[in-house]
Design an enzyme around this catalytic site. Structure first.
Site, PDB file in Angstrom:
ATOM      1  N   HIS A   1       0.823  -1.222   0.000  1.00  0.00           N
ATOM      2  CA  HIS A   1       0.000   0.000   0.000  1.00  0.00           C
ATOM      3  C   HIS A   1       0.855   1.270   0.000  1.00  0.00           C
ATOM      4  O   HIS A   1       0.423   2.307   0.491  1.00  0.00           O
ATOM      5  CB  HIS A   1      -0.946   0.051   1.214  1.00  0.00           C
ATOM      6  CG  HIS A   1      -1.684  -1.227   1.453  1.00  0.00           C
ATOM      7  ND1 HIS A   1      -2.916  -1.502   0.889  1.00  0.00           N
ATOM      8  CD2 HIS A   1      -1.352  -2.323   2.172  1.00  0.00           C
ATOM      9  CE1 HIS A   1      -3.317  -2.701   1.269  1.00  0.00           C
ATOM     10  NE2 HIS A   1      -2.384  -3.238   2.039  1.00  0.00           N
TER      11      HIS A   1
ATOM     12  N   LYS B   1      17.922  19.927 -11.816  1.00  0.00           N
ATOM     13  CA  LYS B   1      17.148  18.720 -12.041  1.00  0.00           C
ATOM     14  C   LYS B   1      17.908  17.607 -12.737  1.00  0.00           C
ATOM     15  O   LYS B   1      18.743  17.838 -13.599  1.00  0.00           O
ATOM     16  CB  LYS B   1      15.910  19.053 -12.881  1.00  0.00           C
ATOM     17  CG  LYS B   1      14.987  20.032 -12.211  1.00  0.00           C
ATOM     18  CD  LYS B   1      14.012  19.335 -11.305  1.00  0.00           C
ATOM     19  CE  LYS B   1      12.857  18.886 -12.162  1.00  0.00           C
ATOM     20  NZ  LYS B   1      11.923  18.095 -11.406  1.00  0.00           N
TER      21      LYS B   1
ATOM     22  N   SER C   1      16.598  19.823 -16.915  1.00  0.00           N
ATOM     23  CA  SER C   1      15.476  20.718 -17.170  1.00  0.00           C
ATOM     24  C   SER C   1      15.984  21.943 -17.914  1.00  0.00           C
ATOM     25  O   SER C   1      17.095  22.411 -17.666  1.00  0.00           O
ATOM     26  CB  SER C   1      14.851  21.137 -15.836  1.00  0.00           C
ATOM     27  OG  SER C   1      14.160  22.359 -15.991  1.00  0.00           O
TER      28      SER C   1
ATOM     29  N   GLU D   1      10.108   7.121 -17.116  1.00  0.00           N
ATOM     30  CA  GLU D   1       8.772   7.668 -17.393  1.00  0.00           C
ATOM     31  C   GLU D   1       8.289   7.255 -18.778  1.00  0.00           C
ATOM     32  O   GLU D   1       7.114   6.954 -18.981  1.00  0.00           O
ATOM     33  CB  GLU D   1       8.793   9.191 -17.252  1.00  0.00           C
ATOM     34  CG  GLU D   1       8.947   9.613 -15.797  1.00  0.00           C
ATOM     35  CD  GLU D   1       9.389  11.063 -15.651  1.00  0.00           C
ATOM     36  OE1 GLU D   1       9.131  11.636 -14.595  1.00  0.00           O
ATOM     37  OE2 GLU D   1       9.994  11.620 -16.585  1.00  0.00           O
TER      38      GLU D   1
END
Ligand code: ARG
Length: 475
Positions: free
Chosen positions: A156, A283, A277, A290
């Site tokens: 969970h 970043k 970025s 992804e």
């Protein structure tokens, strides 16, 4: 030149022509169309339809075409043919004249395309299996390197029990093993030869279909002409196999995107699989993961889309079936790319052992071990569970982990607790106590990783780290 002009007095509207054409994508099967055509010529000869000299001339012309396409595959792109079958037939007629017009005797593009696609799958399945295996190897190397490195386990998405990185990595080796099994089984079922089924009712000539199937390396001929030309089960199955495997990769991506976050800080991905970025200079984004997760959605979409197409088709062939190829090609391309990039990601990752150790000691991952300890002291499990729950509550209220509670504090809840409890609360000890098959115990994990290394033929003790170190110490 079209294959079917006789009945028509006028040509296609250009917009419909390009809508109808499949050459832009089915040209991938040109080798298989030539292979199938050569076998068909041999079958026609055996059936007494072609003379030996005719068959040899046709075979020769098809081989010549193969060489030409090998040297200049752009010829396919430049041609205005409707599909790969029309392209090959037109080229044959250009080369052999009227003789070339005999090859399509007793054959339909319906049994032809069903055969070509099955033939095409063979080499592709080998590549996919190779990529699945390479990814298994990468996870196994990770398991060998980090067999005993602690990793907080979640259910969970709440901290649950401690694991090891090696155990986690081997979970993916298992999933990939099932993906490989499914791929092998689905492609095995495709090893039936539809050629000789004609358009739908069976070929009009006495073709020895068993010999033809053997000639093309199939296990057997299909047994019902109507089914043979309409059956795309193998396409749907492969789309499913890809979708499930892509779902595995999406779950892996999901985990690692979190592991690489500043909040978790469990690992760092290599520069080679991350991006920056354009605005925020600090970043380092896990775009590789992804995209793997994202493409899984597209792959699943192909499965749903193709099943939706297939389920509404009356027997036998309908042009809707032409949609099978773009779905299959794109899915297998994307799946293979996902597997390859996943392999790069796994090989690039560096796990932060100290941070993992620290995170594994916070968040009450050892509560079950405390309950197990109480059971060992003779407390029935349900009661042990309850007592441990109280201790967790006590810990939360005093801002302490279980192992930070003093013996006196613990005894406030249960007088059965003695000093040995701290031994049970240590994550390494907790793991070492798990001795049943399949547990996260580092000793078992290492044994399992070595078993996989052997099965996958990874050089023994074969972590890249070690090999690198060896090289370094030599140099
Ligand atoms: N290009 C077609 C396909 O991919 C080949 C079969 C065409 N058959 C037909 N009867 N129009 O399905």
């Amino acid at each position: 030149m079209s294959l079917w002009g006789g009945r028509f007095s006028k040509g296609l509207d250009p917009a419909f022509d390009s809508f109808n054409r499949s050459l832009p994508f089915d040209r991938r099967m040109w080798r298989e169309d030539l292979e199938g055509s050569r076998a068909w010529a041999r079958a026609l000869e055996a059936a007494g339809v072609l003379k030996k000299t005719e068959r040899t001339r046709i075979e020769k012309a098809l081989r010549k075409l193969q060489k030409e396409l090998e040297a200049d595959p752009g010829a396919l792109e430049r041609s205005g043919s409707e599909d790969i079958h029309s392209f090959v037939e037109a080229a044959l007629i250009r080369e052999c004249g009227d003789l070339g017009k005999k090859l399509h005797t007793g054959r339909s593009r319906n049994d032809q395309v069903a055969t070509d696609l099955r033939l095409w799958l063979r080499s592709r399945v080998l590549l996919l299996d190779g990529s699945l295996e390479e990814l298994q190897r990468a996870f196994t190397r990770l398991a060998l390197r980090e067999a005993g490195t602690l990793l907080p386990g979640f259910t969970h998405l709440q901290k649950a029990q401690v694991l090891t990185v090696g155990h986690y990595a081997l979970a993916y080796v298992e999933m990939l093993a099932r993906d490989r099994e499914r791929l092998a089984q689905a492609s095995k079922r495709a090893e039936r030869c539809p050629l000789g089924s004609g358009a739908l009712a069976g070929t009009g000539f006495p073709i020895d279909r068993r010999a033809l199937a053997r000639d093309l390396g199939f296990d057997a001929p299909t047994r019902n002409s109507l089914d043979a030309v309409s059956d795309r089960d193998f396409v749907a199955e492969l789309l499913f196999v890809a979708s499930l495997s892509a779902a595995h990769l999406a779950r892996f991506s999901e985990d690692w995107i979190f592991y690489a976050s500043a909040e978790a800080g469990y690992l760092e991905l290599g520069d080679e699989v991350t991006t920056g970025s354009s605005l925020m200079p600090q970043k380092k984004n896990p775009d590789s993961l992804e995209l793997i997760r994202g493409k899984g959605g597209r792959i699943l979409g192909k499965l749903c889309g193709f099943l939706a197409t297939l389920r509404s088709l009356p027997l036998a062939y309908n042009k809707d079936l032409q949609e099978d190829k773009e779905a299959l090609f794109e899915t297998l391309d994307q799946w293979q790319a996902c597997l390859e990039v996943s392999r790069l990601v796994v090989d690039s990752a560096r796990f932060h052992r100290e941070r993992l150790e620290e995170s594994s000691r916070r968040g009450y991952l050892n509560a079950t071990d405390l309950a197990d300890y109480l059971v060992q002291e003779g407390v029935p499990f349900r009661q042990a569970h309850d007592l441990t729950g109280r201790l967790v509550r006590l810990g939360i209220s005093r801002k302490k982990e279980l192992q930070e509670l003093s013996l006196e504090e613990m005894r406030e809840v249960s007088s059965r607790i003695g000093p040995e409890v701290y031994d049970f609360l240590d994550p390494h000890r907790a793991l070492a106590r798990r001795s049943a098959l399949g547990a996260a115990n580092p000793r078992l994990v290492l044994r399992e990783a070595r078993r996989w290394a052997k099965a996958l033929q990874i050089p023994s003790g074969g972590s890249r780290e070690k090999q690198k170190n060896k090289k370094r110490s030599k140099g």
